[in-house]
Scaffold this motif. Structure first.
Motif, mmCIF file in Angstrom:
data_model
loop_
_atom_site.group_PDB
_atom_site.id
_atom_site.type_symbol
_atom_site.label_atom_id
_atom_site.label_comp_id
_atom_site.label_asym_id
_atom_site.label_seq_id
_atom_site.Cartn_x
_atom_site.Cartn_y
_atom_site.Cartn_z
ATOM 1 N N GLY A 3 0.785 -1.223 0.000
ATOM 2 C CA GLY A 3 0.000 0.000 0.000
ATOM 3 C C GLY A 3 0.819 1.275 0.000
ATOM 4 N N VAL A 4 2.131 1.153 0.131
ATOM 5 C CA VAL A 4 2.987 2.340 0.109
ATOM 6 C C VAL A 4 3.588 2.446 -1.285
ATOM 7 C CG1 VAL A 4 5.038 3.441 1.077
ATOM 8 C CG2 VAL A 4 3.485 2.161 2.554
ATOM 9 N N PRO A 5 3.376 3.556 -1.961
ATOM 10 C CA PRO A 5 3.904 3.702 -3.311
ATOM 11 C C PRO A 5 5.431 3.665 -3.337
ATOM 12 C CG PRO A 5 2.370 5.475 -2.777
ATOM 13 C CD PRO A 5 2.630 4.712 -1.519
ATOM 14 N N GLU A 6 5.965 3.308 -4.520
ATOM 15 C CA GLU A 6 7.412 3.330 -4.690
ATOM 16 C C GLU A 6 7.909 4.753 -4.495
ATOM 17 O OE1 GLU A 6 8.525 1.871 -8.523
ATOM 18 O OE2 GLU A 6 7.045 0.273 -8.429
ATOM 19 N N SER A 7 9.101 4.871 -3.957
ATOM 20 C CA SER A 7 9.654 6.206 -3.787
ATOM 21 C C SER A 7 10.084 6.743 -5.145
ATOM 22 C CB SER A 7 10.830 6.186 -2.814
ATOM 23 O OG SER A 7 11.871 5.404 -3.369
ATOM 24 N N HIS A 8 10.146 8.056 -5.250
ATOM 25 C CA HIS A 8 10.536 8.695 -6.495
ATOM 26 C C HIS A 8 11.704 9.624 -6.209
ATOM 27 C CE1 HIS A 8 10.489 10.835 -10.226
ATOM 28 N NE2 HIS A 8 10.265 11.967 -9.598
ATOM 29 N N ASN A 9 12.731 9.503 -7.006
ATOM 30 C CA ASN A 9 13.897 10.377 -6.858
ATOM 31 C C ASN A 9 13.913 11.364 -8.008
ATOM 32 O OD1 ASN A 9 14.850 9.048 -4.573
ATOM 33 N ND2 ASN A 9 15.821 7.478 -5.832
ATOM 34 N N GLY A 10 14.304 12.566 -7.728
ATOM 35 C CA GLY A 10 14.386 13.574 -8.778
ATOM 36 C C GLY A 10 13.194 14.510 -8.731
ATOM 37 N N TRP A 11 13.159 15.408 -9.681
ATOM 38 C CA TRP A 11 12.116 16.429 -9.712
ATOM 39 C C TRP A 11 11.012 16.031 -10.680
ATOM 40 C CZ3 TRP A 11 11.239 19.006 -14.295
ATOM 41 C CH2 TRP A 11 12.212 18.862 -15.280
ATOM 42 N N THR A 12 9.891 16.689 -10.555
ATOM 43 C CA THR A 12 8.763 16.460 -11.455
ATOM 44 C C THR A 12 8.196 17.813 -11.880
ATOM 45 O OG1 THR A 12 7.124 16.390 -9.694
ATOM 46 C CG2 THR A 12 8.151 14.301 -10.292
ATOM 47 N N PHE A 13 7.381 17.819 -12.928
ATOM 48 C CA PHE A 13 6.796 19.058 -13.426
ATOM 49 C C PHE A 13 5.603 19.509 -12.595
ATOM 50 C CE2 PHE A 13 9.090 17.883 -17.271
ATOM 51 C CZ PHE A 13 9.641 19.104 -17.611
ATOM 52 N N LEU A 14 4.880 18.592 -12.001
ATOM 53 C CA LEU A 14 3.688 18.942 -11.228
ATOM 54 C C LEU A 14 3.899 18.668 -9.749
ATOM 55 C CD1 LEU A 14 0.901 17.403 -13.488
ATOM 56 C CD2 LEU A 14 1.657 19.776 -13.380
ATOM 57 N N THR A 15 3.286 19.503 -8.933
ATOM 58 C CA THR A 15 3.338 19.265 -7.494
ATOM 59 C C THR A 15 2.331 18.176 -7.128
ATOM 60 O OG1 THR A 15 1.597 20.843 -6.951
ATOM 61 C CG2 THR A 15 3.870 21.699 -7.070
ATOM 62 N N ASN A 16 2.491 17.620 -5.959
ATOM 63 C CA ASN A 16 1.524 16.632 -5.474
ATOM 64 C C ASN A 16 0.150 17.270 -5.301
ATOM 65 O OD1 ASN A 16 3.444 14.621 -5.479
ATOM 66 N ND2 ASN A 16 4.000 14.940 -3.339
ATOM 67 N N HIS A 17 0.104 18.542 -4.925
ATOM 68 C CA HIS A 17 -1.181 19.228 -4.785
ATOM 69 C C HIS A 17 -1.907 19.289 -6.128
ATOM 70 C CE1 HIS A 17 0.413 20.290 -0.880
ATOM 71 N NE2 HIS A 17 -0.713 20.914 -0.557
ATOM 72 N N ALA A 18 -1.172 19.583 -7.198
ATOM 73 C CA ALA A 18 -1.780 19.628 -8.535
ATOM 74 C C ALA A 18 -2.256 18.247 -8.956
ATOM 75 C CB ALA A 18 -0.782 20.175 -9.557
ATOM 76 N N ARG A 19 -1.482 17.222 -8.656
ATOM 77 C CA ARG A 19 -1.894 15.857 -9.008
ATOM 78 C C ARG A 19 -3.182 15.458 -8.292
ATOM 79 N NH1 ARG A 19 3.568 14.929 -8.327
ATOM 80 N NH2 ARG A 19 4.614 14.593 -10.292
ATOM 81 N N VAL A 20 -3.248 15.729 -6.998
ATOM 82 C CA VAL A 20 -4.438 15.363 -6.225
ATOM 83 C C VAL A 20 -5.644 16.160 -6.718
ATOM 84 C CG1 VAL A 20 -5.500 15.412 -3.926
ATOM 85 C CG2 VAL A 20 -3.159 14.560 -4.208
ATOM 86 N N LEU A 21 -5.476 17.447 -6.942
ATOM 87 C CA LEU A 21 -6.578 18.280 -7.430
ATOM 88 C C LEU A 21 -7.084 17.773 -8.778
ATOM 89 C CD1 LEU A 21 -8.284 20.776 -6.708
ATOM 90 C CD2 LEU A 21 -6.662 22.122 -8.051
ATOM 91 N N ALA A 22 -6.181 17.444 -9.689
ATOM 92 C CA ALA A 22 -6.580 16.924 -11.005
ATOM 93 C C ALA A 22 -7.289 15.585 -10.875
ATOM 94 C CB ALA A 22 -5.360 16.798 -11.912
ATOM 95 N N ALA A 23 -6.818 14.726 -9.986
ATOM 96 C CA ALA A 23 -7.462 13.423 -9.787
ATOM 97 C C ALA A 23 -8.869 13.591 -9.225
ATOM 98 C CB ALA A 23 -6.613 12.546 -8.866
ATOM 99 N N ILE A 24 -9.040 14.531 -8.312
ATOM 100 C CA ILE A 24 -10.370 14.797 -7.758
ATOM 101 C C ILE A 24 -11.272 15.396 -8.829
ATOM 102 C CG2 ILE A 24 -11.639 16.293 -6.147
ATOM 103 C CD1 ILE A 24 -9.348 15.779 -4.134
ATOM 104 N N ALA A 25 -10.727 16.265 -9.679
ATOM 105 C CA ALA A 25 -11.521 16.844 -10.767
ATOM 106 C C ALA A 25 -12.010 15.754 -11.722
ATOM 107 C CB ALA A 25 -10.710 17.887 -11.520
ATOM 108 N N ASP A 26 -11.221 14.705 -11.897
ATOM 109 C CA ASP A 26 -11.615 13.585 -12.757
ATOM 110 C C ASP A 26 -12.673 12.702 -12.109
ATOM 111 O OD1 ASP A 26 -9.932 14.304 -14.821
ATOM 112 O OD2 ASP A 26 -8.325 12.943 -14.208
ATOM 113 N N ASN A 27 -12.663 12.620 -10.781
ATOM 114 C CA ASN A 27 -13.616 11.772 -10.071
ATOM 115 C C ASN A 27 -13.954 12.421 -8.731
ATOM 116 O OD1 ASN A 27 -15.086 9.832 -8.741
ATOM 117 N ND2 ASN A 27 -13.575 8.214 -8.958
ATOM 118 N N HIS A 28 -15.065 13.118 -8.687
ATOM 119 C CA HIS A 28 -15.457 13.874 -7.488
ATOM 120 C C HIS A 28 -15.816 12.976 -6.302
ATOM 121 C CE1 HIS A 28 -15.445 17.808 -9.411
ATOM 122 N NE2 HIS A 28 -15.932 17.197 -10.485
#
Length: 115
Positions: A3-28
């Motif tokens: 249940g714990v996601p794999e760790s990620h090293n390095g940078w990404t283009f989107l913040t976790n806040h943006a990812r969660v917001l987009a996921a919620i927008a896809d499924n309220h």
């Protein structure tokens, strides 16, 4: 530990806040467990992000039975000065457009500039 996601090293283009917001927008009606799996975060991290988004007015929720129904505030303006004037709706539109327009191609073809 399951249940714990794999760790990620390095940078990404989107913040976790943006990812969660987009996921919620896809499924309220998404469950925190499902959001966490989709965003590759822990459930605790998603709970904290949802609390942040609600505290600043980007998101609200209504309790429905045993779950929540989320409402994204599309007119809310993004926080960073570099995005001054851009709304949540504009961000989500960009992310949705990118996802819908993405073409599945073999990796070599996708990176070959002659394609």
């Amino acid at each position: 530990m399951d249940g714990v996601p794999e760790s990620h090293n390095g940078w990404t283009f989107l913040t976790n806040h943006a990812r969660v917001l987009a996921a919620i927008a896809d499924n309220h009606n998404a469950r925190i467990r499902d959001l966490a799996a989709h965003c590759r975060l822990t459930e605790r991290a998603v709970q904290k992000i949802i609390a942040d988004l609600e505290q600043d007015g980007y998101l609200s929720h209504t309790r429905e039975g045993r779950g929540n129904t989320y409402r994204v505030e599309p007119g809310k303006v993004l926080r960073h000065p570099a995005e001054a004037g851009l709304s949540v709706a504009a961000l989500l539109s960009l992310l949705a457009q990118d996802d819908a327009g993405r073409v599945r191609r073999p990796a070599t073809e996708a990176t070959d500039p002659r394609s």
